[in-house]
Design a protein around this motif. Structure first.
Motif, short mmCIF file in Angstrom:
data_model
loop_
_atom_site.label_atom_id
_atom_site.label_comp_id
_atom_site.label_asym_id
_atom_site.label_seq_id
_atom_site.Cartn_x
_atom_site.Cartn_y
_atom_site.Cartn_z
N TYR A 72 5.42 -1.07 -9.56
CA TYR A 72 6.33 -1.62 -8.35
C TYR A 72 6.62 -2.95 -8.74
N GLN A 81 -0.76 2.71 -4.96
CA GLN A 81 -2.19 3.13 -4.53
C GLN A 81 -3.08 2.67 -5.69
N THR A 82 -2.58 2.50 -6.73
CA THR A 82 -3.32 2.35 -8.11
C THR A 82 -2.91 1.03 -8.85
N GLU A 93 0.41 2.02 -10.53
CA GLU A 93 1.41 2.19 -9.52
C GLU A 93 1.67 0.90 -9.32
N GLN A 150 0.80 -1.09 -0.07
CA GLN A 150 0.21 0.02 -0.05
C GLN A 150 0.89 1.33 -0.02
N LEU A 151 2.07 1.17 0.70
CA LEU A 151 2.80 2.29 0.63
C LEU A 151 3.44 2.74 -0.68
N ASN A 152 3.68 1.66 -1.41
CA ASN A 152 4.37 1.84 -2.74
C ASN A 152 3.61 1.93 -4.06
#
Length: 124
Positions: A31, A23-24, A27, A19-21
């Motif tokens: 990642y 969000q969508t 993303e 979640q920190l890296n």
């Protein structure tokens, strides 16, 4: 416990660290691409699928498997990417079937995982 339930439980446990890296879906795709070198299966003769790249990453001592599917865009050389979190045998199953029909291999081995991340296109 079946494999999809295991994946959902793993995803819930892992989402906190992702979640920190991410969000969508976009993303999350970036990642995953940044964490691993993927294995790509290109479909030159498919009308719909340009390529599928499989990634394996470790998060919090768990191994996660992802497929990024690049769907062809009509009248273009570009494609649209979507990410799926898949099972450990998906890459093998897809790899031995995609040359016969990338579309059929996608529907049989990757599309069933669409609800895990809900990052794929909606075909309803």
């Amino acid at each position: 416990m079946n494999m999809i339930k295991q994946l959902i439980i793993s995803l819930i446990l892992v989402l906190g660290s992702l979640q920190l890296n991410a969000q969508t879906c976009e993303e999350l795709m970036e990642y995953v691409k940044g964490q691993s070198t993927g294995t790509t299966y290109t479909s030159y003769t498919s009308d719909a699928i340009s390529k599928v790249t499989f990634y394996t990453i470790a998060v919090d001592y768990k191994t996660l498997y992802f497929a990024i599917v690049c769907f062809k865009q009509k009248y273009s050389y570009r494609c649209s990417e979507y990410i799926y979190q898949v099972g450990s045998s998906t890459k093998f199953n897809y790899s031995i079937n995609y040359l016969n029909s990338a579309g059929k291999a996608f529907w049989k081995y990757i599309q069933p995982y669409n609800e895990v991340l809900e990052c794929g296109p909606n075909y309803e």
